[in-house]
Design an enzyme around this catalytic site. Structure first.
Site, mmCIF file in Angstrom:
data_model
loop_
_atom_site.group_PDB
_atom_site.id
_atom_site.type_symbol
_atom_site.label_atom_id
_atom_site.label_comp_id
_atom_site.label_asym_id
_atom_site.label_seq_id
_atom_site.Cartn_x
_atom_site.Cartn_y
_atom_site.Cartn_z
ATOM 1 N N GLY A 49 0.777 -1.228 0.000
ATOM 2 C CA GLY A 49 0.000 0.000 0.000
ATOM 3 C C GLY A 49 0.807 1.276 0.000
ATOM 4 O O GLY A 49 0.322 2.310 0.433
ATOM 5 N N CYS A 50 2.056 1.236 -0.472
ATOM 6 C CA CYS A 50 2.838 2.471 -0.481
ATOM 7 C C CYS A 50 2.338 3.383 -1.587
ATOM 8 O O CYS A 50 2.021 2.938 -2.678
ATOM 9 C CB CYS A 50 4.325 2.179 -0.663
ATOM 10 S SG CYS A 50 4.735 1.366 -2.207
ATOM 11 N N GLY A 51 2.273 4.683 -1.300
ATOM 12 C CA GLY A 51 1.814 5.632 -2.293
ATOM 13 C C GLY A 51 2.862 5.936 -3.341
ATOM 14 O O GLY A 51 2.544 6.298 -4.457
#
Length: 256
Positions: A107-109
């Site tokens: 879920g890293c942007g």
């Protein structure tokens, strides 16, 4: 593999429908493979790929100089292109360590970063003191359109141009991705030993675009579109002159 291809199309105009053939920019997956280790896949125009490999490696901090870039071979398949890039052992070990620190994270942007410090890195202050005239910028802008061959054919690509101090456009790189076009340009400029000049891009001036230019110790970035807040802040911090909304007879200086 060509930069553009022919595609059939139906045109609806004023109630009439007609069929014709259009020239469309080619977009293909380009895999960056370092010393046998797959690192990233970019969607890009399949041209100037060795420039792309070098520029990407430099602007992403995988290598610090072209001396650490040993070589690059292309493997073309039906699914896309692999760029098999050889870098020095020390840089490869650092790359593997960076990748290990990301294992298990989701879920890293921002792909490839694990903290806010990594998300917004700071390049070293720019050493160049290049200054250009308004006329030089006008000259570069006027010349650029004629050199955008792929854009003229397809209307679907960005361009990044290397300009001399007097505004003469020495060479450009085009790509469906604005970052890709800039990476290709920076790779070509590095190979040719270009340092005293400026970059003109046909896209907006985002943080990443400013970072890539500043990391190459280039003193000025001009964009035909708008800047972002982080782009202006970074330009102020590292001493880069940032010009945006570059149009005939008008441009706006945001930093420098």
């Amino acid at each position: 593999m060509n930069q553009d291809t022919a595609k059939d199309r139906l045109i609806w105009e004023a109630g009439d429908v007609r069929q014709s053939v259009d020239r469309v920019a080619v977009e293909t997956p380009i895999a960056m493979v370092y010393n046998g280790l797959s690192h990233a896949v970019m969607m890009a125009t399949p041209d100037d790929l060795k420039d792309f490999a070098l520029g990407f490696s430099l602007s992403e901090g995988i290598i610090d100089s072209s001396e650490q870039f040993v070589g690059c071979d292309e493997t073309r398949t039906e699914k896309g292109i692999e760029l098999n890039i050889d870098i020095t052992i020390g840089q490869f070990e650092a790359l593997k360590q960076r990748r290990r620190s990301l294992v298990g994270r989701t879920g890293c942007g921002l792909c490839g970063v694990e903290s806010l410090d990594q998300a917004i890195p700071q390049p070293s202050p720019i050493e160049s003191t290049l200054q250009i005239s308004h006329a030089a910028l006008e000259n570069a802008l006027t010349t650029l359109a004629d050199k955008q061959v792929l854009q003229q054919q397809t209307g679907a690509v960005h361009a990044a141009a290397w300009c001399e101090k007097d505004g003469k456009v020495q060479f450009i790189r085009e790509d469906v991705g604005r970052h890709n076009a800039l990476d290709k340009l920076l790779g070509a400029a590095n190979k040719l030993g270009k340092t005293e000049g400026f970059v003109l891009v046909t896209s907006r001036a985002s943080y990443e675009m400013v970072y890539k230019v500043a990391s190459a110790n280039i003193a000025l970035l001009a964009s035909v579109s708008a800047p972002t807040s982080l782009a202006i802040e970074l330009a102020d911090q590292c001493g880069l002159t940032l010009i945006a909304f570059t149009r005939p007879g008008r441009h706006v200086v945001y930093s420098g």
